[in-house]
Write a protein that holds these residues in place. Sequence first.
Motif, PDB file in Angstrom:
ATOM      1  N   PHE A  45      48.507  37.626  27.920  1.00 57.32           N
ATOM      2  CA  PHE A  45      48.287  38.303  29.197  1.00 57.32           C
ATOM      3  C   PHE A  45      46.791  38.470  29.472  1.00 57.32           C
ATOM      4  CE2 PHE A  45      48.064  42.291  31.750  1.00 57.32           C
ATOM      5  CZ  PHE A  45      48.768  41.835  32.867  1.00 57.32           C
ATOM      6  N   LYS A  46      46.029  38.844  28.433  1.00 58.42           N
ATOM      7  CA  LYS A  46      44.582  38.990  28.584  1.00 58.42           C
ATOM      8  C   LYS A  46      43.930  37.642  28.879  1.00 58.42           C
ATOM      9  CE  LYS A  46      43.968  43.039  25.576  1.00 58.42           C
ATOM     10  NZ  LYS A  46      43.323  43.550  24.344  1.00 58.42           N
ATOM     11  N   GLU A  47      44.418  36.602  28.213  1.00 59.28           N
ATOM     12  CA  GLU A  47      43.832  35.273  28.379  1.00 59.28           C
ATOM     13  C   GLU A  47      44.037  34.737  29.793  1.00 59.28           C
ATOM     14  OE1 GLU A  47      43.561  31.398  25.592  1.00 59.28           O
ATOM     15  OE2 GLU A  47      45.599  31.902  26.222  1.00 59.28           O
ATOM     16  N   ILE A  48      45.250  34.859  30.323  1.00 60.23           N
ATOM     17  CA  ILE A  48      45.516  34.340  31.666  1.00 60.23           C
ATOM     18  C   ILE A  48      44.790  35.175  32.717  1.00 60.23           C
ATOM     19  CG2 ILE A  48      47.719  33.286  31.046  1.00 60.23           C
ATOM     20  CD1 ILE A  48      49.143  35.641  32.308  1.00 60.23           C
ATOM     21  N   SER A  49      44.634  36.481  32.456  1.00 58.76           N
ATOM     22  CA  SER A  49      43.911  37.345  33.394  1.00 58.76           C
ATOM     23  C   SER A  49      42.430  36.983  33.418  1.00 58.76           C
ATOM     24  CB  SER A  49      44.097  38.807  33.022  1.00 58.76           C
ATOM     25  OG  SER A  49      45.459  39.182  33.137  1.00 58.76           O
ATOM     26  N   TYR A  50      41.875  36.694  32.260  1.00 59.73           N
ATOM     27  CA  TYR A  50      40.469  36.267  32.173  1.00 59.73           C
ATOM     28  C   TYR A  50      40.273  34.940  32.896  1.00 59.73           C
ATOM     29  CZ  TYR A  50      36.195  34.511  29.943  1.00 59.73           C
ATOM     30  OH  TYR A  50      34.960  33.992  29.688  1.00 59.73           O
ATOM     31  N   ALA A  51      41.191  33.997  32.666  1.00 57.62           N
ATOM     32  CA  ALA A  51      41.097  32.687  33.319  1.00 57.62           C
ATOM     33  C   ALA A  51      41.165  32.834  34.838  1.00 57.62           C
ATOM     34  CB  ALA A  51      42.214  31.772  32.819  1.00 57.62           C
ATOM     35  N   TYR A  52      42.056  33.695  35.300  1.00 56.40           N
ATOM     36  CA  TYR A  52      42.193  33.899  36.750  1.00 56.40           C
ATOM     37  C   TYR A  52      40.951  34.591  37.315  1.00 56.40           C
ATOM     38  CZ  TYR A  52      43.936  35.351  41.276  1.00 56.40           C
ATOM     39  OH  TYR A  52      44.074  35.541  42.622  1.00 56.40           O
ATOM     40  N   GLU A  53      40.390  35.519  36.552  1.00 55.70           N
ATOM     41  CA  GLU A  53      39.189  36.230  37.004  1.00 55.70           C
ATOM     42  C   GLU A  53      38.056  35.243  37.281  1.00 55.70           C
ATOM     43  OE1 GLU A  53      36.138  39.756  35.454  1.00 55.70           O
ATOM     44  OE2 GLU A  53      37.933  39.252  34.326  1.00 55.70           O
ATOM     45  N   VAL A  54      37.943  34.211  36.453  1.00 52.49           N
ATOM     46  CA  VAL A  54      36.894  33.208  36.636  1.00 52.49           C
ATOM     47  C   VAL A  54      37.231  32.250  37.778  1.00 52.49           C
ATOM     48  CG1 VAL A  54      35.715  31.253  35.565  1.00 52.49           C
ATOM     49  CG2 VAL A  54      36.142  33.328  34.244  1.00 52.49           C
ATOM     50  N   LEU A  55      38.420  31.675  37.748  1.00 58.98           N
ATOM     51  CA  LEU A  55      38.766  30.622  38.710  1.00 58.98           C
ATOM     52  C   LEU A  55      39.004  31.143  40.121  1.00 58.98           C
ATOM     53  CD1 LEU A  55      41.139  28.336  36.595  1.00 58.98           C
ATOM     54  CD2 LEU A  55      38.661  28.206  36.902  1.00 58.98           C
ATOM     55  N   SER A  56      39.299  32.422  40.266  1.00 59.96           N
ATOM     56  CA  SER A  56      39.530  32.970  41.607  1.00 59.96           C
ATOM     57  C   SER A  56      38.227  33.327  42.316  1.00 59.96           C
ATOM     58  CB  SER A  56      40.421  34.217  41.531  1.00 59.96           C
ATOM     59  OG  SER A  56      39.793  35.236  40.766  1.00 59.96           O
ATOM     60  N   ASP A  57      37.117  33.287  41.580  1.00 56.08           N
ATOM     61  CA  ASP A  57      35.806  33.572  42.165  1.00 56.08           C
ATOM     62  C   ASP A  57      35.085  32.235  42.374  1.00 56.08           C
ATOM     63  OD1 ASP A  57      32.797  33.996  41.926  1.00 56.08           O
ATOM     64  OD2 ASP A  57      33.489  36.063  42.137  1.00 56.08           O
ATOM     65  N   ASP A  58      34.701  31.920  43.605  1.00 57.82           N
ATOM     66  CA  ASP A  58      34.136  30.607  43.922  1.00 57.82           C
ATOM     67  C   ASP A  58      32.903  30.268  43.095  1.00 57.82           C
ATOM     68  OD1 ASP A  58      36.097  30.141  45.772  1.00 57.82           O
ATOM     69  OD2 ASP A  58      34.929  30.831  47.484  1.00 57.82           O
ATOM     70  N   SER A  59      31.963  31.195  42.985  1.00 62.45           N
ATOM     71  CA  SER A  59      30.727  30.896  42.261  1.00 62.45           C
ATOM     72  C   SER A  59      30.971  30.743  40.766  1.00 62.45           C
ATOM     73  CB  SER A  59      29.684  31.994  42.522  1.00 62.45           C
ATOM     74  OG  SER A  59      30.158  33.253  42.086  1.00 62.45           O
ATOM     75  N   LYS A  60      31.826  31.613  40.206  1.00 56.16           N
ATOM     76  CA  LYS A  60      32.120  31.510  38.775  1.00 56.16           C
ATOM     77  C   LYS A  60      32.908  30.233  38.480  1.00 56.16           C
ATOM     78  CE  LYS A  60      32.220  36.547  38.077  1.00 56.16           C
ATOM     79  NZ  LYS A  60      32.151  37.034  39.448  1.00 56.16           N
ATOM     80  N   ARG A  61      33.801  29.875  39.402  1.00 58.09           N
ATOM     81  CA  ARG A  61      34.575  28.647  39.204  1.00 58.09           C
ATOM     82  C   ARG A  61      33.664  27.420  39.219  1.00 58.09           C
ATOM     83  NH1 ARG A  61      40.020  26.927  42.640  1.00 58.09           N
ATOM     84  NH2 ARG A  61      40.247  24.820  41.805  1.00 58.09           N
ATOM     85  N   GLN A  62      32.663  27.424  40.101  1.00 56.75           N
ATOM     86  CA  GLN A  62      31.737  26.303  40.155  1.00 56.75           C
ATOM     87  C   GLN A  62      30.942  26.189  38.864  1.00 56.75           C
ATOM     88  OE1 GLN A  62      28.911  26.421  43.352  1.00 56.75           O
ATOM     89  NE2 GLN A  62      28.255  24.324  43.041  1.00 56.75           N
TER      90      GLN A  62
END
Length: 374
Positions: A45-62
């Motif tokens: 649960f922590k891992e998928i939340s961390y992944a989503y936190e990064v990929l849902s933010d445009d600058s962090k995803r880039q």
Amino acid sequence: MRDFYEILEVDRNVSKEELKKSYKKMAKKYHPDLNPGDKEAESKFKEISYAYEVLSDDSKRQIYDNYGEEGLKGGFSGESSGFGGFSDIFDDIFDIFGGGAGFRTSYRDDRSYPQKGSEISVEIDLDFFEAVFGTEKEINVKVKSKCNHCHGGGNEPGTKKEKCDKCHGSGQIRVEQSSPFGRIVRTTTCDKCQGKGEIIEEPCKKCKSSGIVTNAKKINVKIPAGVDTGNIITLSGQGNEGINGGPKGDIYVYIKVREDSVFKRRSYDLFIDIPISYSDAVLGGIIKIPTLTKIVDYEIPKGTKGGTTFKLKGEGVPVVNKNYKGDLYFTVNILIPKKVSDEERELLEKLRKNDSEIKHEQKSFFDKVKDLFD
């Protein structure tokens, strides 16, 4: 290195809507309240939340797409369990899972929880050669910092802060709601102290009890050789002050490079057009080629046709943080003089009459054209 796209079971071109949909589905599956005592589910649960936190933010995803998890430079922690910014998703989960008497949501609407400071984005314009060779630039930013009057406490020096009598210092209260399915208990931010857990007797006059002030700041940024438009330089921990003891945010410096009138760049390779004379093309010879640092001699073979491209290996743009370079490609274009002397005209007329090779190629070409119409 972890693959955040694989963790969330999406492809790399996933839209924000599909990303959110996949995260919600997996969050429901591994939610700690549905898997009590299951450490593996909690970790997932922590891992998928961390992944989503990064990929849902445009600058962090880039940053992640360009440089991987290392490119984030510790800007996030996979152990963070506050999940701030996910309340809309968890509200959806709450609505779906609310059908049990006494069900309690475990996500935290908790402003007293330590949070990383918000990011700051800055754009830097570079000319072509600054980007190629690297440089240093000064940026001016407005940064939220700890108030130096109250030292971040939020209260006037010499005054007191008291524990909130409504949440007893926790910053959270339990709210009970009735539903057709039974009683629902939810933990949310205390409305009396706004999640701080304490009541300020006399707010700081400078920061108005926030503990944070905004100051102008000048920062020297080292630009590595080889950067290009779209690259991002991360200044870790130089951004806005964290909340409730959380780490400072980052500054993201977005690079924009102006084009050059001579060199054309594609990734780390350079392209240039070189004009040559008709005689050099026919007879061959040594021509001058400009590179980024010097002018070199290059011998072209006789019979070189206009539009022919040659390569100078290792004369391109330095690869960022590497010890090698791209290549330089030059294309020769044959110059046709607009004016010729009488002597030159006489020589060209002789050449036209005696150039059997060209006449042969012309005949072969028109024979093929004739076949098209027969």
